[in-house]
Design an enzyme around this catalytic site. Sequence first.
Site, PDB file in Angstrom:
ATOM      1  N   LEU A  27      47.682  58.054   6.618  1.00  0.00           N
ATOM      2  CA  LEU A  27      48.905  57.971   6.281  1.00  0.00           C
ATOM      3  C   LEU A  27      49.572  57.344   7.606  1.00  0.00           C
ATOM      4  O   LEU A  27      49.324  57.581   8.581  1.00  0.00           O
ATOM      5  CB  LEU A  27      49.659  59.198   6.047  1.00  0.00           C
ATOM      6  CG  LEU A  27      49.394  59.852   4.653  1.00  0.00           C
ATOM      7  CD1 LEU A  27      50.008  61.454   4.866  1.00  0.00           C
ATOM      8  CD2 LEU A  27      49.738  59.321   3.580  1.00  0.00           C
ATOM      9  N   ASP A  28      50.715  56.489   7.377  1.00  0.00           N
ATOM     10  CA  ASP A  28      51.342  55.745   8.497  1.00  0.00           C
ATOM     11  C   ASP A  28      51.787  56.848   9.333  1.00  0.00           C
ATOM     12  O   ASP A  28      52.321  57.890   8.833  1.00  0.00           O
ATOM     13  CB  ASP A  28      52.209  54.770   8.097  1.00  0.00           C
ATOM     14  CG  ASP A  28      51.570  53.264   7.302  1.00  0.00           C
ATOM     15  OD1 ASP A  28      50.252  53.285   7.545  1.00  0.00           O
ATOM     16  OD2 ASP A  28      52.201  52.852   6.648  1.00  0.00           O
TER      17      ASP A  28
END
Length: 240
Positions: free
Chosen positions: A153-154
Amino acid sequence: MTQSDTLITLEIPRHLNDVRVDSAVATLLNEKMPEMRDFSRSLITRHLKEGRILCNGKAVPPRFLVATHDVITFQAGIFEEPNISGPIPSQNLALKVLFENDDFLVLDKGAGVQMHMAGGEPRPTVASWIVERYPALAQVGENPLRPGIVHRLDRDTSGVLVVAKTNEAFSALKHSFQERSVSKKYVALVYGHLKELSGSVDALLMREPGELRRRAVDPHRFSGTLPGNARTAYTRVPRF
């Protein structure tokens, strides 16, 4: 600015004209920066695919053929080897175990938490948190810098992460993500007004040229490059 933030600029010499960019970068590192020559071609390829190594200010695929006087740029920190097994305190990291069994962990990652080091000053990451609490997971997966991590996930995105605890689970989970048999749902705050209650976005997605962390959808602008298909179904929720 730290040494890791230093922008390295290398010009393609005549003898590397019409050579693949991944091979050209490897040769330039060997010739111009011997302290970096031990890095594998696969690492260079990954940095090219992720837009960390640019040619003339733009992201290009590894098989792109360079020309004399083309300019290669990257931040020095991308070739630093972070030590995730060292004492990087992570007790205050916004991570919580939602589920655990013998095969995998399910974590709740908070916004602002980085998945793993990508050069720069050492800081707590999901990877360092995993190794600190589950040392055996350093041997799980294909890269010790990403212990058991099969997806990401960013940094600014909060959400659920699945982390493999065995190599068998890692292979099975990786296959599921590669085959896109895993359903992903996101909640996003959108500026403006969507006219339709639901719909889909089926466009070309790739890294913004010259930007290391930004992705953009623009099929006309990126004509001739290597974009990826990005099909997203959306449903509008209450407006604010």
